[in-house]
Design a protein around this motif. Structure first.
Motif, PDB file in Angstrom:
ATOM      1  N   LYS A  23      16.396  34.193  60.256  1.00 28.26           N
ATOM      2  CA  LYS A  23      17.075  32.904  60.080  1.00 28.26           C
ATOM      3  C   LYS A  23      18.525  32.946  60.526  1.00 28.26           C
ATOM      4  CE  LYS A  23      18.415  33.517  55.256  1.00 28.26           C
ATOM      5  NZ  LYS A  23      18.216  33.066  53.897  1.00 28.26           N
ATOM      6  N   TRP A  24      19.210  34.078  60.289  1.00 30.20           N
ATOM      7  CA  TRP A  24      20.625  34.149  60.672  1.00 30.20           C
ATOM      8  C   TRP A  24      20.770  34.105  62.189  1.00 30.20           C
ATOM      9  CZ3 TRP A  24      22.695  32.555  56.609  1.00 30.20           C
ATOM     10  CH2 TRP A  24      22.417  33.072  55.343  1.00 30.20           C
ATOM     11  N   PRO A  36      31.455  28.827  72.833  1.00 32.48           N
ATOM     12  CA  PRO A  36      31.908  30.077  72.216  1.00 32.48           C
ATOM     13  C   PRO A  36      32.604  29.834  70.874  1.00 32.48           C
ATOM     14  CG  PRO A  36      32.581  29.966  74.519  1.00 32.48           C
ATOM     15  CD  PRO A  36      32.055  28.608  74.146  1.00 32.48           C
ATOM     16  N   MET A  37      32.458  30.815  69.982  1.00 33.85           N
ATOM     17  CA  MET A  37      33.081  30.730  68.669  1.00 33.85           C
ATOM     18  C   MET A  37      33.606  32.089  68.262  1.00 33.85           C
ATOM     19  SD  MET A  37      30.370  28.328  66.569  1.00 33.85           S
ATOM     20  CE  MET A  37      31.444  27.967  65.185  1.00 33.85           C
ATOM     21  N   ARG A  38      34.634  32.072  67.438  1.00 32.21           N
ATOM     22  CA  ARG A  38      35.163  33.313  66.883  1.00 32.21           C
ATOM     23  C   ARG A  38      34.370  33.698  65.647  1.00 32.21           C
ATOM     24  NH1 ARG A  38      41.547  32.937  66.601  1.00 32.21           N
ATOM     25  NH2 ARG A  38      41.587  30.820  67.341  1.00 32.21           N
ATOM     26  N   PHE A  39      34.494  34.988  65.280  1.00 30.28           N
ATOM     27  CA  PHE A  39      33.738  35.537  64.158  1.00 30.28           C
ATOM     28  C   PHE A  39      33.961  34.727  62.881  1.00 30.28           C
ATOM     29  CE2 PHE A  39      33.084  38.245  60.517  1.00 30.28           C
ATOM     30  CZ  PHE A  39      31.900  38.896  60.802  1.00 30.28           C
ATOM     31  N   ASN A  40      35.216  34.533  62.507  1.00 24.88           N
ATOM     32  CA  ASN A  40      35.502  33.832  61.248  1.00 24.88           C
ATOM     33  C   ASN A  40      35.067  32.376  61.287  1.00 24.88           C
ATOM     34  OD1 ASN A  40      36.471  35.962  59.702  1.00 24.88           O
ATOM     35  ND2 ASN A  40      38.508  35.811  60.603  1.00 24.88           N
ATOM     36  N   ARG A  43      31.460  32.570  60.506  1.00 25.58           N
ATOM     37  CA  ARG A  43      31.260  32.906  59.082  1.00 25.58           C
ATOM     38  C   ARG A  43      31.509  31.698  58.189  1.00 25.58           C
ATOM     39  NH1 ARG A  43      34.346  35.947  55.001  1.00 25.58           N
ATOM     40  NH2 ARG A  43      36.040  35.967  56.481  1.00 25.58           N
ATOM     41  N   ARG A  44      32.522  30.912  58.510  1.00 22.40           N
ATOM     42  CA  ARG A  44      32.803  29.715  57.708  1.00 22.40           C
ATOM     43  C   ARG A  44      31.730  28.640  57.887  1.00 22.40           C
ATOM     44  NH1 ARG A  44      38.044  30.752  59.549  1.00 22.40           N
ATOM     45  NH2 ARG A  44      37.799  29.207  61.193  1.00 22.40           N
ATOM     46  N   THR A  45      31.166  28.567  59.077  1.00 22.37           N
ATOM     47  CA  THR A  45      30.202  27.507  59.378  1.00 22.37           C
ATOM     48  C   THR A  45      28.813  27.811  58.838  1.00 22.37           C
ATOM     49  OG1 THR A  45      31.470  27.016  61.388  1.00 22.37           O
ATOM     50  CG2 THR A  45      29.263  26.090  61.245  1.00 22.37           C
ATOM     51  N   VAL A  46      28.395  29.083  58.886  1.00 23.08           N
ATOM     52  CA  VAL A  46      27.059  29.459  58.406  1.00 23.08           C
ATOM     53  C   VAL A  46      27.170  29.775  56.912  1.00 23.08           C
ATOM     54  CG1 VAL A  46      25.081  30.987  58.690  1.00 23.08           C
ATOM     55  CG2 VAL A  46      26.474  30.377  60.684  1.00 23.08           C
TER      56      VAL A  46
END
Length: 123
Positions: A23-24, A36-40, A43-46
């Motif tokens: 699922k992730w 493109p997205m940054r790591f954080n 993390r905030r979105t998922v």
């Protein structure tokens, strides 16, 4: 090209199916379809994903050639993730599963409740 029987324990296709069933991975690929997205930011979105799980998921997706990682020489280092062309082909496919889940979640929930009520009564 390796062709095998996905019902066989040793078939390499199962490794790809494991990725699709995660699922992730599906959620991260879906987000990266938008750019493109940054790591954080990921993390905030998922919601509900831990930092460790996101890191493992991104590494697996990168290893499989589905996501690319780009580090920028900033202080602190900025890392950006993007979907690859191969990842895009998978994301297009698995996004249909997300749409199906969103479309049918009420029906599935109703069936679960009826089933659970019957199981509780011994029916």
């Amino acid at each position: 090209m390796i062709i095998g029987d996905p019902y066989s324990r040793d078939c390499p296709t199962r490794k790809v199916l494991d990725r699709i069933a995660d699922k992730w991975a599906v959620l991260v690929l879906g987000l990266l379809m938008g750019g493109p997205m940054r790591f954080n930011q990921l993390r905030r979105t998922v919601d509900g994903i831990s930092q460790k799980m996101l890191s493992q998921t991104l590494k697996s997706l990168e290893r499989d050639g589905l996501v690319s990682r780009k580090a920028f020489a900033t202080v602190p280092v900025t890392v950006e993730y993007a979907i690859t062309p191969l990842g895009q082909t998978l994301a297009d496919t698995v996004d249909a599963l997300r749409v199906w889940a969103e479309t049918h979640m009420e029906a599935v929930t109703a069936h679960q409740q009826r089933y659970d009520a019957g199981a509780a009564s011994g029916a």
